[in-house]
Design a protein around this motif. Structure first.
Motif, PDB file in Angstrom:
ATOM      1  N   LEU A 241     -11.795  26.287  24.086  1.00  0.00           N
ATOM      2  CA  LEU A 241     -11.021  25.143  23.603  1.00  0.00           C
ATOM      3  C   LEU A 241     -11.443  23.840  24.287  1.00  0.00           C
ATOM      4  O   LEU A 241     -11.062  22.753  23.848  1.00  0.00           O
ATOM      5  CB  LEU A 241      -9.520  25.393  23.812  1.00  0.00           C
ATOM      6  N   LEU A 242     -12.240  23.976  25.348  1.00  0.00           N
ATOM      7  CA  LEU A 242     -12.701  22.795  26.083  1.00  0.00           C
ATOM      8  C   LEU A 242     -14.187  22.510  25.842  1.00  0.00           C
ATOM      9  O   LEU A 242     -14.605  21.365  25.717  1.00  0.00           O
ATOM     10  CB  LEU A 242     -12.464  23.033  27.581  1.00  0.00           C
ATOM     11  N   GLU A 243     -15.000  23.570  25.760  1.00  0.00           N
ATOM     12  CA  GLU A 243     -16.453  23.430  25.833  1.00  0.00           C
ATOM     13  C   GLU A 243     -17.198  23.680  24.527  1.00  0.00           C
ATOM     14  O   GLU A 243     -18.326  23.225  24.378  1.00  0.00           O
ATOM     15  CB  GLU A 243     -17.028  24.412  26.869  1.00  0.00           C
ATOM     16  N   SER A 244     -16.632  24.472  23.618  1.00  0.00           N
ATOM     17  CA  SER A 244     -17.388  24.886  22.438  1.00  0.00           C
ATOM     18  C   SER A 244     -17.228  23.892  21.296  1.00  0.00           C
ATOM     19  O   SER A 244     -16.156  23.777  20.704  1.00  0.00           O
ATOM     20  CB  SER A 244     -16.923  26.267  21.957  1.00  0.00           C
ATOM     21  N   GLY A 245     -18.318  23.192  20.965  1.00  0.00           N
ATOM     22  CA  GLY A 245     -18.265  22.255  19.850  1.00  0.00           C
ATOM     23  C   GLY A 245     -17.901  22.931  18.540  1.00  0.00           C
ATOM     24  O   GLY A 245     -17.203  22.357  17.700  1.00  0.00           O
ATOM     25  N   ASP A 246     -18.340  24.187  18.366  1.00  0.00           N
ATOM     26  CA  ASP A 246     -18.025  24.921  17.143  1.00  0.00           C
ATOM     27  C   ASP A 246     -16.517  25.136  16.995  1.00  0.00           C
ATOM     28  O   ASP A 246     -16.005  25.217  15.881  1.00  0.00           O
ATOM     29  CB  ASP A 246     -18.745  26.275  17.139  1.00  0.00           C
ATOM     30  N   VAL A 247     -15.816  25.202  18.113  1.00  0.00           N
ATOM     31  CA  VAL A 247     -14.356  25.353  18.092  1.00  0.00           C
ATOM     32  C   VAL A 247     -13.674  23.981  18.136  1.00  0.00           C
ATOM     33  O   VAL A 247     -12.861  23.639  17.281  1.00  0.00           O
ATOM     34  CB  VAL A 247     -13.890  26.231  19.277  1.00  0.00           C
ATOM     35  N   VAL A 248     -14.047  23.175  19.143  1.00  0.00           N
ATOM     36  CA  VAL A 248     -13.407  21.875  19.382  1.00  0.00           C
ATOM     37  C   VAL A 248     -13.505  20.953  18.167  1.00  0.00           C
ATOM     38  O   VAL A 248     -12.512  20.341  17.748  1.00  0.00           O
ATOM     39  CB  VAL A 248     -14.060  21.196  20.616  1.00  0.00           C
ATOM     40  N   GLN A 249     -14.704  20.862  17.562  1.00  0.00           N
ATOM     41  CA  GLN A 249     -14.881  19.934  16.436  1.00  0.00           C
ATOM     42  C   GLN A 249     -14.175  20.431  15.175  1.00  0.00           C
ATOM     43  O   GLN A 249     -13.683  19.630  14.379  1.00  0.00           O
ATOM     44  CB  GLN A 249     -16.369  19.693  16.174  1.00  0.00           C
ATOM     45  N   GLY A 250     -14.122  21.753  14.998  1.00  0.00           N
ATOM     46  CA  GLY A 250     -13.394  22.308  13.855  1.00  0.00           C
ATOM     47  C   GLY A 250     -11.904  22.017  13.937  1.00  0.00           C
ATOM     48  O   GLY A 250     -11.254  21.700  12.930  1.00  0.00           O
ATOM     49  N   ILE A 251     -11.366  22.097  15.160  1.00  0.00           N
ATOM     50  CA  ILE A 251      -9.949  21.770  15.375  1.00  0.00           C
ATOM     51  C   ILE A 251      -9.717  20.280  15.145  1.00  0.00           C
ATOM     52  O   ILE A 251      -8.774  19.880  14.449  1.00  0.00           O
ATOM     53  CB  ILE A 251      -9.501  22.193  16.795  1.00  0.00           C
TER      54      ILE A 251
END
Length: 327
Positions: free
Chosen positions: A252-262
């Motif tokens: 939730l802090l480091e992964s662009g694939d997760v962070v940007q999707g959120i």
């Protein structure tokens, strides 16, 4: 005893991949069960923000181990013939803090990352035989083939990377080594379509895999894009899939694939079904249907490095390997 210095060849000699996969499974279960202490790593950007240096401390209770990894990613090294990923692991005595060992961390980083991916395949992929799409033809791509052969029946491998010479050389080497078809292909789409297992080991900052290319029932392993401004998967793919991570806090802090999707409103933090350690430990179900796409997003955990280093250290001591140094 004096601290022990362990070179890459020392570490390789005592860490066979099969053992590393079992060690990584145990440490992931401990980590997700709250039995290891690990803050999210501290990273500083070096120079024009393409290079970075991270500090990754961790403590394990079983076996008792304490240490830190110092890791650098320096993309400019490639032109000088140096490894782009540099790492050193320091182990100290968990009781006294006295220095026990300094180990090459480059190989441990390479091997433990692939071993963790293999754990995800063991728990999330559909068996039996797997046609593998491999995106990337660097060190991690090779390590992943080495690890995957221990946990699944590989039927064929299609490899793509941006440089045709690299991917062809990689395909030739691994076809000879594995004794199964390894084919270099001209596009990520050709590699991905119809693959049951899609492995992303890229240095990409923008997505290289589109949602439409990924077959129902595939398992996707993503080990690149470990910064919040980097991605290697199309956001629609992440939204469609059931997502598993090594560390919820880190993802939730480091992964662009997760962070940007959120950030784009495509999904919420609850898109992360679970940590891999919770699945491996039987606390959370993994794949629920044969048709769902599962993704394992790997960022790399300090406890993985400390566990691997501790195993290497204890075996090296038992076998009389390494060099004692006075510091």
């Amino acid at each position: 005893a004096m601290p022990l210095l362990l070179t890459e060849s020392d570490v390789r000699a005592v860490l066979p991949m099969a053992d590393l996969i079992e060690t990584m499974e145990r440490v992931l279960i401990q980590f997700s069960g709250g039995e290891a202490d690990q803050p999210v790593r501290t990273v500083i950007e070096v120079g024009a923000s393409t290079s970075f240096f991270g500090v990754m401390p961790a403590r394990m209770r079983d076996p008792a181990a304490l240490g830190t990894k110092l890791v650098g990613v320096f993309p400019g090294n490639a032109v000088h013939g140096l490894a782009t990923h540099q790492a050193t692991i320091v182990l100290v005595d968990p009781e006294s803090g006295v220095l026990r060992a300094v180990l090459d961390g480059r190989y441990i980083t390479e091997a433990r990352t692939a071993a963790v991916s293999a754990v995800s395949v063991r728990h999330l992929a559909r068996e039996p035989g797997l046609a593998v799409a491999l995106l990337g033809s660097g060190v991690q791509a090779g390590a992943h083939l080495e690890a995957l052969r221990h946990v699944c029946h590989l039927e064929a491998v299609r490899v793509w990377s941006p440089d045709p010479t690299h991917r062809r050389r990689f395909a030739d080497k691994w076809q000879a080594e594995l004794g199964l078809p390894v084919q270099a292909v001209a596009s990520p789409e050709t590699a991905t379509r119809g693959a049951r297992l899609v492995v992303l080991t890229t240095s990409a900052t923008e997505p290289v895999v589109e949602d439409a290319w990924v077959a129902d029932g595939a398992h996707v392993v993503s080990v690149g894009a470990c910064r919040p401004d980097h991605r290697e998967m199309a956001p629609e793919l992440v939204a469609r899939a059931t997502l598993f991570v090594d560390s919820r806090a880190a993802a939730l802090l480091e992964s662009g694939d997760v962070v940007q999707g959120i950030a784009a409103g495509l999904f919420g933090p609850d898109q992360i079904r679970a940590e891999l350690g919770d699945v491996a430990g039987g606390r959370v179900a993994g794949r629920s249907t044969s048709g769902e796409v599962t993704i394992f997003k790997s960022l790399g955990l300090a406890v993985e490095d400390v566990a691997a280093a501790h195993l290497a250290y204890t075996r090296a001591v038992a076998q009389g390997l390494g060099t004692e140094v006075q510091i």
